[in-house]
Design an enzyme around this catalytic site. Structure first.
Site, PDB file in Angstrom:
ATOM      1  N   HIS A 155      -8.401 -49.446   8.027  1.00  0.00           N
ATOM      2  CA  HIS A 155      -9.186 -49.413   6.787  1.00  0.00           C
ATOM      3  C   HIS A 155     -10.141 -50.617   6.757  1.00  0.00           C
ATOM      4  CE1 HIS A 155     -10.201 -47.696   3.073  1.00  0.00           C
ATOM      5  NE2 HIS A 155      -9.005 -47.354   2.632  1.00  0.00           N
ATOM      6  N   GLY A 206     -18.460 -44.587   7.563  1.00  0.00           N
ATOM      7  CA  GLY A 206     -18.981 -45.943   7.380  1.00  0.00           C
ATOM      8  C   GLY A 206     -20.459 -45.978   7.685  1.00  0.00           C
ATOM      9  N   SER A 207     -20.906 -47.164   8.075  1.00  0.00           N
ATOM     10  CA  SER A 207     -22.341 -47.355   8.276  1.00  0.00           C
ATOM     11  C   SER A 207     -22.785 -46.826   9.640  1.00  0.00           C
ATOM     12  CB  SER A 207     -22.654 -48.839   8.173  1.00  0.00           C
ATOM     13  OG  SER A 207     -21.921 -49.514   9.172  1.00  0.00           O
ATOM     14  N   GLU A 228     -19.000 -39.736   9.720  1.00  0.00           N
ATOM     15  CA  GLU A 228     -19.545 -39.543   8.369  1.00  0.00           C
ATOM     16  C   GLU A 228     -20.243 -40.847   8.009  1.00  0.00           C
ATOM     17  OE1 GLU A 228     -19.484 -36.863   6.767  1.00  0.00           O
ATOM     18  OE2 GLU A 228     -17.742 -35.709   7.376  1.00  0.00           O
ATOM     19  N   CYS A 262     -22.080 -42.752  -0.371  1.00  0.00           N
ATOM     20  CA  CYS A 262     -22.944 -42.214   0.686  1.00  0.00           C
ATOM     21  C   CYS A 262     -23.784 -41.067   0.142  1.00  0.00           C
ATOM     22  CB  CYS A 262     -22.100 -41.743   1.859  1.00  0.00           C
ATOM     23  SG  CYS A 262     -20.808 -40.617   1.364  1.00  0.00           S
ATOM     24  N   GLU A 359     -30.623 -47.050   3.627  1.00  0.00           N
ATOM     25  CA  GLU A 359     -29.656 -46.725   2.597  1.00  0.00           C
ATOM     26  C   GLU A 359     -29.569 -47.907   1.624  1.00  0.00           C
ATOM     27  OE1 GLU A 359     -25.551 -46.333   3.915  1.00  0.00           O
ATOM     28  OE2 GLU A 359     -25.384 -44.750   2.417  1.00  0.00           O
TER      29      GLU A 359
END
Ligand code: NAP
Length: 455
Positions: A155, A206-207, A228, A262, A359
């Site tokens: 995590h 994540g990024s 994702e 996101c 983003e």
């Protein structure tokens, strides 16, 4: 990055953890591999019972779990409680549907019998983000465990207590020791873990840089990945839309999870005929949002999760302004402890500038005016991302054009993008690949085995 719970509303360090030693990682990997050998043979009925029990725990303890999420990453408590409920939903969804999604598929061929069998593949590593610290994990873990895989969670380093709480939920639900383990490690440990032959595959939410890194390691090792990643979702409003609902939803779509989602709408693309009214209402509603202590019931926007995210946001807005953008409201950090940033609206952002495509993770919206549906679609697609999209119009021809031509993993017409266990979720372009949720999600980490039996 230290593995620590630091309350984003106050800056107070609540707990710190040492990263696992190489020896501890080895033990956990071996436990995962050993558990898989027996767990893979459990029946769907047994797995369903345990998954339904996990759902019950999430529902019964949603208040405490919600407080834990809010304390570690700052989302308003009400939303955190809702997140625990949504995790219960995905557990139940797969408890009830996994067997059907993974049932053998008979195919008529020249064989006496031929069919497709879905088998688990082994321990799957999940590298997960802090922004939905329970939901992201459960939407991976529920299908993975129901398929007979075992899970290893790395995590985000700022939500270690959420990681441990999730492990505990699965243990208390009756899953065998080793079926789901949290590895308290930094991102520097991911390469070694993923390269270990006992780990079968990886999923990362994540990024983009983290996705590129994990996918390259997995590529070298020939291991399947699902990614994702980020998004810069368009929210398009055309003249025929229900104006009031569109504006109110637009504000919510930008500021949900303190702007750190996101699938938050990030670029608002509005038809010229209604643009001025939209801008006026949108700014008014953004200004009226209550920013404050996320534990307070009335708070609509809490702090950003870490000081780094706040600094990044400040820098992005400064860059936009230096490039000619105008701030209609907000544009500053709040002068109080914690990582607070004002709800902000930017106009005149050059669509070709990097900031318009990056983003933006925080409550900062960019508004754009377009002449017609074709211009709206061109601008919506002018990004390297392709996660979600939302288009508001009551004109059926325009609706169809958006459905056909927007480059994204989903198109929501007259609605806000949201994930739902019954529908697949994921992106295209730099937002990643693969799908989570529904039958598509549970089939990502299985061996689709062809069986051919001759006469
Ligand atoms: P992040 O910095 O990429 O971190 C995500 C996870 O990846 C964390 O566990 C992090 O560990 C780890 N990580 C970071 N760099 C890594 C590397 N080089 N190798 C291996 N692991 C690495 O992202 P974040 O800031 O936590 O989360 C926000 C991002 O997630 C946004 O871009 C957002 O759009 C995206 N997101 C996408 C979805 C989706 O479904 N598409 C959903 C939610 C969020 P450490 O914490 O230890 O660094």
């Amino acid at each position: 990055m230290a593995i620590a719970s630091i309350n984003p509303a106050t800056g107070e360090t609540l707990r710190e953890f040492s990263a696992l030693s190489a020896e501890q990682i080895e033990q956990q990997l071996q436990l995962a591999a050993d558990t898989f050998k027996t767990y893979r043979r459990t029946s769907f009925a047994d797995r369903s019972r345990m998954m339904a029990r996990a759902a019950e725990i999430l529902e019964t303890e949603k208040q405490e779990l919600g407080k834990l999420m809010t304390t570690e990453m700052g989302k308003p408590l009400k939303a955190a409680i809702g997140e625990a409920e949504k995790c219960a939903w995905v557990c139940r969804y797969y408890a009830e549907n996994a067997e059907r999604h993974l049932a053998d598929q008979v195919v008529e061929t020249n064989a006496k019998k031929s069919y497709v069998l879905f088998q688990p593949i082994g321990p799957v590593l999940a590298v997960m983000p802090w922004n939905f610290p329970f939901w992201q994990v459960f939407r991976f873990a529920a299908p993975a465990l129901m398929a007979g895989n075992v899970g290893l969670l790395k995590h985000a380093s700022n939500v270690p207590q959420c990681a441990l709480a999730i492990e505990e939920i699965f243990r208390r639900a009756g899953f065998p020791e080793g079926a789901f383990q949290s590895l308290l490690v930094g991102s520097d440990a991911v390469e070694k873990i993923l390269s270990d032959p006992r780990v079968a595959a990886a999923t990362l939410t994540g990024s983009e840089p983290a996705g590129r890194s994990v996918a390259s390691i997995a590529g070298k090792e020939i291991k399947k990945t699902v990614l994702e990643l980020g998004g810069s979702d368009p929210f398009i409003v055309m003249a025929s839309a229900d104006f009031d609902t569109a504006v109110t939803t637009a504000v919510k779509a930008r500021t949900i999870n303190n702007g750190q989602s996101c699938i938050a709408a990030k670029r608002f693309i509005v038809a010229a005929d209604i643009y001025n009214n939209f801008e006026e209402r949108f700014v008014r509603e953004m200004k009226a949002l209550r920013v404050g202590d996320p534990m307070d019931e009335s708070t609509e926007i809490g702090p950003l999760a870490t000081p780094q995210i706040l600094d990044d946001l400040v820098e992005q807005v400064e860059k936009a302004v230096a490039g000619g953008a105008k701030v209609l409201t907000g544009g500053n950090k709040l002068d109080r402890p914690g990582n607070y940033y004002e709800p902000t609206v930017l106009v005149n952002v050059d669509p070709a500038s990097p900031v318009s495509c990056e983003e933006i993770f925080g409550p900062v919206a960019m508004l754009f005016r377009v002449a017609n549906v074709d211009e709206a679609i061109a601008l919506a697609n002018a990004t390297t991302f392709g996660l979600g999209s939302s288009a508001w119009t009551n004109d059926e021809h325009e609706q169809q054009k958006f459905i056909d031509e927007i480059e994204a993993g989903c198109v929501f017409i007259n609605g806000m993008v949201a994930s739902d266990p019954r529908l697949p979720f994921g992106g295209i372009k730099n937002s990643g690949y693969g799908r989570e949720l529904a039958e598509f999600g549970i089939r990502e980490f299985v061996n689709i085995k062809t069986v051919w039996i001759g006469g």
